[in-house]
Every structure is written in C-alpha cells, then in structure tokens.
Design a protein around this motif. Structure first.
Motif, short mmCIF file in Angstrom:
data_model
loop_
_atom_site.label_atom_id
_atom_site.label_comp_id
_atom_site.label_asym_id
_atom_site.label_seq_id
_atom_site.Cartn_x
_atom_site.Cartn_y
_atom_site.Cartn_z
N VAL A 40 70.60 49.07 29.73
CA VAL A 40 71.47 50.20 29.42
C VAL A 40 70.76 51.45 29.92
O VAL A 40 69.63 51.74 29.49
CB VAL A 40 71.72 50.33 27.90
N TYR A 41 71.38 52.17 30.84
CA TYR A 41 70.74 53.38 31.36
C TYR A 41 70.97 54.53 30.39
O TYR A 41 72.09 54.80 29.95
CB TYR A 41 71.27 53.76 32.74
N CYS A 42 69.87 55.23 30.05
CA CYS A 42 69.91 56.32 29.08
C CYS A 42 69.55 57.63 29.77
O CYS A 42 68.36 57.92 29.97
CB CYS A 42 68.94 56.05 27.93
N PRO A 43 70.54 58.44 30.15
CA PRO A 43 70.25 59.72 30.81
C PRO A 43 69.81 60.77 29.80
O PRO A 43 69.82 60.53 28.58
CB PRO A 43 71.59 60.08 31.44
N LEU A 117 70.48 44.64 19.94
CA LEU A 117 69.34 45.19 19.21
C LEU A 117 68.18 44.20 19.16
O LEU A 117 67.01 44.60 19.24
CB LEU A 117 69.76 45.58 17.79
N ASP A 118 68.49 42.92 19.03
CA ASP A 118 67.43 41.91 18.95
C ASP A 118 66.65 41.80 20.25
O ASP A 118 65.52 41.29 20.24
CB ASP A 118 68.03 40.54 18.60
N ASN A 119 67.24 42.26 21.35
CA ASN A 119 66.59 42.10 22.64
C ASN A 119 66.17 43.41 23.29
O ASN A 119 65.72 43.41 24.44
CB ASN A 119 67.52 41.31 23.57
N LEU A 120 66.34 44.51 22.58
CA LEU A 120 65.81 45.79 23.05
C LEU A 120 64.42 46.01 22.44
O LEU A 120 64.13 45.53 21.34
CB LEU A 120 66.73 46.94 22.63
N GLY A 121 63.59 46.74 23.12
CA GLY A 121 62.27 47.06 22.58
C GLY A 121 62.37 47.93 21.34
O GLY A 121 63.36 48.66 21.15
N ASN A 122 61.37 47.85 20.47
CA ASN A 122 61.42 48.61 19.21
C ASN A 122 61.24 50.10 19.39
O ASN A 122 61.29 50.86 18.42
CB ASN A 122 60.40 48.06 18.21
N GLU A 123 61.05 50.56 20.62
CA GLU A 123 60.98 52.00 20.87
C GLU A 123 62.39 52.61 20.93
O GLU A 123 62.54 53.83 20.93
CB GLU A 123 60.23 52.30 22.17
N ASN A 124 63.41 51.75 20.99
CA ASN A 124 64.79 52.21 21.04
C ASN A 124 65.39 52.28 19.65
O ASN A 124 65.11 51.43 18.80
CB ASN A 124 65.62 51.25 21.90
N ALA A 175 66.10 53.35 32.02
CA ALA A 175 66.76 52.11 31.62
C ALA A 175 66.10 51.51 30.38
O ALA A 175 64.88 51.48 30.26
CB ALA A 175 66.71 51.10 32.76
N ALA A 176 66.95 51.04 29.46
CA ALA A 176 66.50 50.28 28.30
C ALA A 176 66.85 48.82 28.56
O ALA A 176 68.01 48.42 28.42
CB ALA A 176 67.18 50.78 27.03
N PRO A 177 65.88 47.99 28.98
CA PRO A 177 66.20 46.61 29.36
C PRO A 177 66.35 45.70 28.14
O PRO A 177 65.72 45.91 27.11
CB PRO A 177 64.99 46.20 30.19
N TYR A 178 67.22 44.71 28.27
CA TYR A 178 67.34 43.66 27.27
C TYR A 178 67.36 42.33 28.01
O TYR A 178 67.90 42.22 29.10
CB TYR A 178 68.60 43.85 26.41
N GLU A 179 66.78 41.32 27.42
CA GLU A 179 66.61 40.05 28.13
C GLU A 179 67.82 39.13 28.00
O GLU A 179 68.10 38.34 28.90
CB GLU A 179 65.36 39.33 27.61
N LEU A 180 68.53 39.19 26.89
CA LEU A 180 69.63 38.26 26.65
C LEU A 180 70.89 38.72 27.35
O LEU A 180 71.50 39.72 26.96
CB LEU A 180 69.87 38.13 25.14
#
Length: 237
Positions: A40-43, A117-124, A175-180
């Motif tokens: 998810v791109y976060c501008p 949420l389960d696949n985003l880093g905890n900084e998000n 970008a906020a990457p997620y693996e799933l």
C-alpha cells in the motif's frame, strides 16, 4: 491508573479508491503493481485533496508558552514525514468514485482488514478518522510530537464524514509492504474504465485469483457483477 481508549470494533473489509490516470505517465502501472506486488503506497499529507488537511488550533496556555514555536515546529516536522493511505468502509459511494477514481474510470480495491494488518509491519498503524466542527487542539502538555501529529492527521471537518475514512499511517512516506497476497479480496472497476485498463487488470489478477468485478449503472443505483465461481473438474476413475 488512568482510563484509556480502546476500539474493539473494526470493519471486516476496507476499500481504497484509486485513479488510474494522472500527471505521471506510469500512474496506471503503479496502481496495478501495488496489488500484484503486495503493498500500500502511503504518500505525504500534502498530496491529500483537502486543503484543510493538517490544520490545528492551539490552547491559550500553549500560545503563551516559551516553547510554543519549538513545539509547533516539531509537530510540523513529524506531519511532513509521515506516510498516509486512506481507506473507506464503503465501496459504493458515488462521490468518492467521482473524486478519487477519476470520474468512475478508476478502481476500488477491497482489503480483508485482518489479513492486511497481520501482514503489515508493526511500524504501521490503522486509525479511524474522527470528524468535528473545529480543528484539533494542541495543548501545553507532555504529549510527544509524534502523537500530536497523528492526532492532527486523524481529524477532519465533519463535512467529510460521509466518506467513513480510516487511515494507514507509517513513519515515512512510501510503500507499506504486506506478504499475504490474499489481503486483497476483490478489485472493483468503475463503469467508465477504459477497455485497455480493464483487459490488463483482468489478465494480471486472474493468476492471483483476485476477483475483478465491474460496475453496472441502473438509473440512480450502482451495482457490481457477482464474483465468478471457480468450476472444479471431477476426476474420472
């Protein structure tokens, strides 16, 4: 001991309206790659369409404080650095299709909130927007500049309340990457999407088993084609 605010209810799905055309010639490719590659791109907040975005008020005590200028500068620095992605609780909001999906020619991406949420880093952080008649207030207190900045970016004028917005906030723009990959559960196409864009989207999302559903307009109502069921082939003995 002090009481704290908790949010126990969250939507099962959230939706992100996206335009496929813009000032950048690679806009379409950027939006599709975000789905295919899983991010998810976060501008920054300055790219948001509300000119009141990032506004705040100051209490009388803060205005009279010798630390006022430093406090405001620190908050402003954090606000400028944060990345923000906007979501909505609804995917059939006509004004948002007009404003954020380029006059119904774009897309709306459906996310499973838990999987995302389960696949985003905890900084998000995912925050629900609050809406009011007045801008949020900064006080002379011990709150951190980071929390003050996030508070400001989590508030909007009540005139925007119909958007039912949630925001993904991260420490930096990008970008906020997620693996799933199954975090995306559907992609909705606007009724005015170009044949070229529709064809490419369907071709690239089919191998990922992400349903693509095109909008159908019936007088003053909109609907979307149903999800296509996967046909199972029976094995012969």
């Amino acid at each position: 001991m002090v009481a704290i605010i908790k949010a126990y209810a969250r939507p099962r799905q959230l939706y992100r309206y996206r335009s496929l055309v813009g000032d950048e010639p690679e806009k379409f490719r950027q939006e599709l790659d975000a789905i295919v590659q899983g991010h998810v791109y976060c501008p920054g907040y300055k790219s948001m369409n509300d000119p009141m975005e990032g506004s705040h008020r100051e209490s009388a005590l803060l205005k009279g404080s010798v630390r006022r200028d430093r406090t405001v500068a620190e908050v402003r620095q954090v606000i400028d650095s944060l990345g923000i992605a906007s979501f909505s609780e609804t995917m059939d909001h006509e004004p948002m299709w007009a404003h954020y999906a380029k006059n119904f020619s774009g897309i709306c991406v459906e996310y499973n909130v838990k999987r995302l949420l389960d696949n985003l880093g905890n900084e998000n952080e995912l925050v629900r927007m609050t809406y009011g008649e007045k801008a949020p207030m900064l006080y002379r207190d011990r709150e951190t500049a980071e929390n003050r900045a996030k508070m400001i970016l989590s508030c909007k004028s009540v005139r925007w309340a119909s958007e039912r917005e949630w925001r993904l906030i991260r420490p930096t723009i990008g970008a906020a990457p997620y693996e799933l990959r199954t975090a995306v559960t559907s992609v909705y196409l606007g009724s005015r999407i170009s044949d070229e864009h529709e064809g490419i989207i369907r071709a690239e999302l089919h191998p990922l088993k992400i349903p693509v559903r095109k909008m159908e307009v019936d007088t003053y109502a909109i609907a979307f084609e149903p999800k296509k069921k996967t046909t199972r082939i029976k094995k012969t003995k």
